[in-house]
Design a protein around this motif. Structure first.
Motif, mmCIF file in Angstrom:
data_model
loop_
_atom_site.group_PDB
_atom_site.id
_atom_site.type_symbol
_atom_site.label_atom_id
_atom_site.label_comp_id
_atom_site.label_asym_id
_atom_site.label_seq_id
_atom_site.Cartn_x
_atom_site.Cartn_y
_atom_site.Cartn_z
ATOM 1 N N THR A 264 0.811 -1.246 -0.132
ATOM 2 C CA THR A 264 -0.076 -0.123 -0.092
ATOM 3 C C THR A 264 0.988 1.222 -0.207
ATOM 4 O OG1 THR A 264 -0.254 0.271 2.389
ATOM 5 C CG2 THR A 264 -1.969 -0.904 1.363
ATOM 6 N N HIS A 265 2.006 1.149 0.694
ATOM 7 C CA HIS A 265 3.211 2.257 0.441
ATOM 8 C C HIS A 265 4.373 1.668 1.056
ATOM 9 C CE1 HIS A 265 1.352 2.732 4.378
ATOM 10 N NE2 HIS A 265 2.260 3.732 4.801
ATOM 11 N N ILE A 266 5.336 2.338 1.163
ATOM 12 C CA ILE A 266 6.606 1.811 1.285
ATOM 13 C C ILE A 266 7.251 2.081 2.614
ATOM 14 C CG2 ILE A 266 7.251 1.764 -0.970
ATOM 15 C CD1 ILE A 266 8.901 4.373 -0.667
ATOM 16 N N HIS A 267 6.281 2.448 3.599
ATOM 17 C CA HIS A 267 6.712 2.822 4.952
ATOM 18 C C HIS A 267 7.204 1.345 5.572
ATOM 19 C CE1 HIS A 267 4.531 6.869 5.643
ATOM 20 N NE2 HIS A 267 5.670 7.127 5.227
ATOM 21 N N LEU A 268 8.292 1.209 6.591
ATOM 22 C CA LEU A 268 8.612 0.058 6.924
ATOM 23 C C LEU A 268 7.764 -0.786 7.359
ATOM 24 C CD1 LEU A 268 12.386 1.009 8.045
ATOM 25 C CD2 LEU A 268 11.501 0.232 5.874
ATOM 26 N N ASP A 269 6.908 -0.521 8.161
ATOM 27 C CA ASP A 269 5.762 -1.448 8.760
ATOM 28 C C ASP A 269 4.798 -2.091 7.845
ATOM 29 O OD1 ASP A 269 5.039 1.321 8.628
ATOM 30 O OD2 ASP A 269 3.258 1.141 10.309
ATOM 31 N N VAL B 236 4.549 -4.978 -6.562
ATOM 32 C CA VAL B 236 3.670 -4.065 -7.182
ATOM 33 C C VAL B 236 3.741 -2.734 -6.083
ATOM 34 C CG1 VAL B 236 1.495 -3.402 -8.247
ATOM 35 C CG2 VAL B 236 2.453 -5.567 -8.431
ATOM 36 N N CYS B 237 3.834 -1.633 -6.519
ATOM 37 C CA CYS B 237 3.658 -0.345 -5.700
ATOM 38 C C CYS B 237 3.545 0.803 -6.468
ATOM 39 C CB CYS B 237 4.791 -0.129 -4.942
ATOM 40 S SG CYS B 237 6.359 0.466 -5.660
ATOM 41 N N HIS B 238 3.219 1.899 -5.728
ATOM 42 C CA HIS B 238 3.002 3.315 -6.377
ATOM 43 C C HIS B 238 4.055 3.726 -7.102
ATOM 44 C CE1 HIS B 238 2.209 7.522 -6.506
ATOM 45 N NE2 HIS B 238 0.774 7.419 -6.259
ATOM 46 N N PRO B 239 3.983 4.322 -8.299
ATOM 47 C CA PRO B 239 5.222 4.836 -9.171
ATOM 48 C C PRO B 239 6.041 5.648 -8.115
ATOM 49 C CG PRO B 239 3.501 5.116 -10.418
ATOM 50 C CD PRO B 239 2.872 4.545 -8.779
ATOM 51 N N ARG B 240 5.787 6.310 -7.253
ATOM 52 C CA ARG B 240 6.540 7.139 -6.408
ATOM 53 C C ARG B 240 7.336 6.434 -5.372
ATOM 54 N NH1 ARG B 240 4.194 13.186 -6.249
ATOM 55 N NH2 ARG B 240 6.559 13.548 -5.987
ATOM 56 N N ALA C 125 15.264 -4.515 -9.596
ATOM 57 C CA ALA C 125 14.425 -3.679 -10.274
ATOM 58 C C ALA C 125 13.449 -4.347 -11.420
ATOM 59 C CB ALA C 125 15.189 -2.557 -11.124
ATOM 60 N N ALA C 126 14.070 -5.554 -11.929
ATOM 61 C CA ALA C 126 13.138 -6.037 -13.190
ATOM 62 C C ALA C 126 11.965 -6.817 -12.514
ATOM 63 C CB ALA C 126 13.960 -7.090 -13.667
ATOM 64 N N ARG C 127 11.902 -7.071 -11.091
ATOM 65 C CA ARG C 127 10.598 -7.619 -10.679
ATOM 66 C C ARG C 127 9.642 -6.526 -10.184
ATOM 67 N NH1 ARG C 127 12.371 -12.095 -6.656
ATOM 68 N NH2 ARG C 127 10.140 -12.195 -6.520
ATOM 69 N N ILE C 128 9.789 -5.156 -10.093
ATOM 70 C CA ILE C 128 9.195 -4.155 -9.685
ATOM 71 C C ILE C 128 8.183 -3.691 -10.610
ATOM 72 C CG2 ILE C 128 8.946 -1.920 -8.399
ATOM 73 C CD1 ILE C 128 11.949 -2.646 -7.399
ATOM 74 N N THR C 129 6.864 -3.400 -10.416
ATOM 75 C CA THR C 129 5.955 -2.781 -11.376
ATOM 76 C C THR C 129 5.356 -1.495 -10.673
ATOM 77 O OG1 THR C 129 4.811 -4.898 -12.289
ATOM 78 C CG2 THR C 129 3.726 -2.962 -12.423
ATOM 79 N N ALA C 130 5.685 -0.518 -11.272
ATOM 80 C CA ALA C 130 5.147 0.741 -10.819
ATOM 81 C C ALA C 130 3.562 0.985 -11.455
ATOM 82 C CB ALA C 130 6.088 2.031 -11.490
ATOM 83 N N ALA C 131 2.708 0.694 -10.545
ATOM 84 C CA ALA C 131 1.292 0.761 -10.847
ATOM 85 C C ALA C 131 0.708 1.909 -11.046
ATOM 86 C CB ALA C 131 0.417 -0.169 -9.976
#
Ligand code: ZN
Length: 309
Positions: free
Chosen positions: A67-72, A90-94, A129-135
Motif C-alpha cells: 500500500t506504501h513503502i513505510h517500513l511497517d 507492485v507499488c505506487h510509481p513514487r 528492479a526487473a521484478r518491480i511494477t510501478a502501478a
C-alpha cells in the motif's frame, strides 16, 4: 491469528513486537495468489510461516502489493521477494525506485523511528528492479479464476500510497489512508506522519474510497473498521479536526512541542476513558502524537511557504 475477510481473502497478523492485533498483511487466494503488505523486516519469519500454513509454496505467490513503502508495511519486501521468486512486486510509481535502492528510505526511517528500527521494524533489502511494477491509478491485478484487484492511488498519508480493492468481495484494503484503530485502543485516529502528509490529498483519497462503494474498509493497523460510509465520514471529520487543532497551535507558536501538546489534548478528548497501558503504548507506537505532529508541522510549513490561497 488469521481472519477470513471474504471468500479466499485472509487477514494475517504479523505480531509486530510480539503484540496481537497491531499490524496485518493480507492474502488473496486463487490460481495466482497475491500478498498485500509484507509487514516489517523483523516479522518476515512470522509472515512466511502464516503463508506456509495457508498452503502457499515457494513458487505459488504471483504478486506482492505494497500500500506504501513505510517500513511497517513494506520492510520485509526483500525477504518475501526472495522466498517467492516468481512474485512481481507492485507499488505506487513514487515508491518503486526506493524498493530497488532502499538506502535513502532506510536513512529517513531512522530519523522517524529512532531506536525502534533495531527493536521493532528492522530495515529493508533491495528487490531486483526487473521484478518491480510501478502501478498507475486503476491498475488491475489478475489473481486468476475471474478475481481481480484494483489499485486506487490514495496519497495524503504519504505521496506513494495506494489502496487495494478486491472487486469480487468489495473489500477495500486501505493501508494507513483512513487512519489507525487498534482493538482496545480507542476510536479511529488520523495518521499524519512526516515527510509528506497532505490534508487535501488525504481528504480527496477518502472521497475516492467512498466512490468505490466498498463492502468493507480494512486497516493495516488493524482490521475491519466498521460500516464503510460511517468510517470514511468519521475519518474525514477526525482528520479535519486534527489539522485545525494543529493549525491553531501553529499560528500561536510553530514549535513542535506546542503542536504535540495541542494534539494530545485533542486525542484525550476523543478517546474518552483511559486505555489499558499496553494498548496506549501500542497506539503511541503506530500513530504517535509526536510523529503526527511532525507530519502536520511539515504540512503547515509547506502551506505557509506557498502563501495564502
Ligand atoms: Zn504509513
Amino acid at each position: 491469528m488469521e481472519l477470513r475477510l471474504a471468500d479466499g481473502l485472509w487477514q494475517l497478523d504479523t505480531r509486530l513486537g510480539g503484540h496481537e492485533a497491531v499490524n496485518a498483511v493480507f492474502l488473496v487466494e486463487g490460481p495466482r495468489p497475491c500478498l498485500v503488505e509484507t509487514g516489517p523486516q523483523l516479522t518476515a519469519p512470522v509472515v512466511l510461516e502464516a503463508l506456509a500454513a495457508r498452503g502457499l509454496g515457494a513458487s505459488d505467490l504471483a504478486s506482492i502489493v505494497l500500500t506504501h513503502i513505510h517500513l511497517d508495511h513494506g520492510g520485509a519486501v526483500g525477504e518475501l521477494a526472495r522466498a517467492f521468486p516468481r512474485a512481481v512486486v507492485v507499488c505506487h510509481p513514487r515508491g518503486a525506485r526506493h524498493l530497488a535502492d532502499p538506502g535513502r528510505l532506510v536513512a529517513a526511517a531512522g530519523l522517524v523511528y529512532g531506536s525502534t528500527l533495531d527493536t521493532l521494524y528492522g530495515r529493508m533489502t533491495a528487490v531486483p528492479a526487473a521484478r518491480i511494477t510501478a502501478a498507475e491509478d486503476g491498475h488491475r491485478i489478475d489473481c486468476g479464476g475471474g478475481r481481480w484487484l484494483r489499485l486506487i492511488h490514495s496519497p495524503g498519508h504519504a505521496k506513494h500510497h495506494l489502496a487495494v480493492l478486491d472487486e469480487r468481495s468489495g473489500v477495500l484494503l486501505v493501508g494507513d489512508a483512513v487512519g489507525v484503530q487498534i482493538p482496545g485502543g480507542g476510536p479511529l485516529r488520523p495518521s499524519t506522519p512526516p515527510d509528506d502528509f497532505d490534508r487535501d490529498q488525504a481528504i480527496d483519497s477518502l472521497r475516492r474510497f467512498r466512490a468505490a462503494r466498498p463492502s468493507q474498509v480494512v486497516l493495516t493497523h488493524f482490521g475491519p473498521a466498521g460500516d464503510p460510509e460511517a468510517v470514511l465520514a468519521a475519518a474525514e471529520d477526525r482528520l479535519r479536526g486534527w489539522c485545525e487543532a494543529a493549525a491553531r497551535a501553529y499560528a500561536r507558536d510553530p514549535g513542535l512541542d506546542h503542536i504535540v501538546a495541542a494534539l494530545l489534548d485533542r486525542a484525550r478528548a476523543e478517546v474518552g476513558p483511559p486505555l489499558e497501558p499496553d494498548r496506549d503504548a501500542i497506539v503511541q507506537l503506530m500513530s504517535g502524537v509526536r510523529s503526527n505532529a511532525q507530519g502536520l508541522l511539515g504540512w503547515l510549513g509547506r502551506q505557509a511557504a506557498e502563501g495564502p490561497g
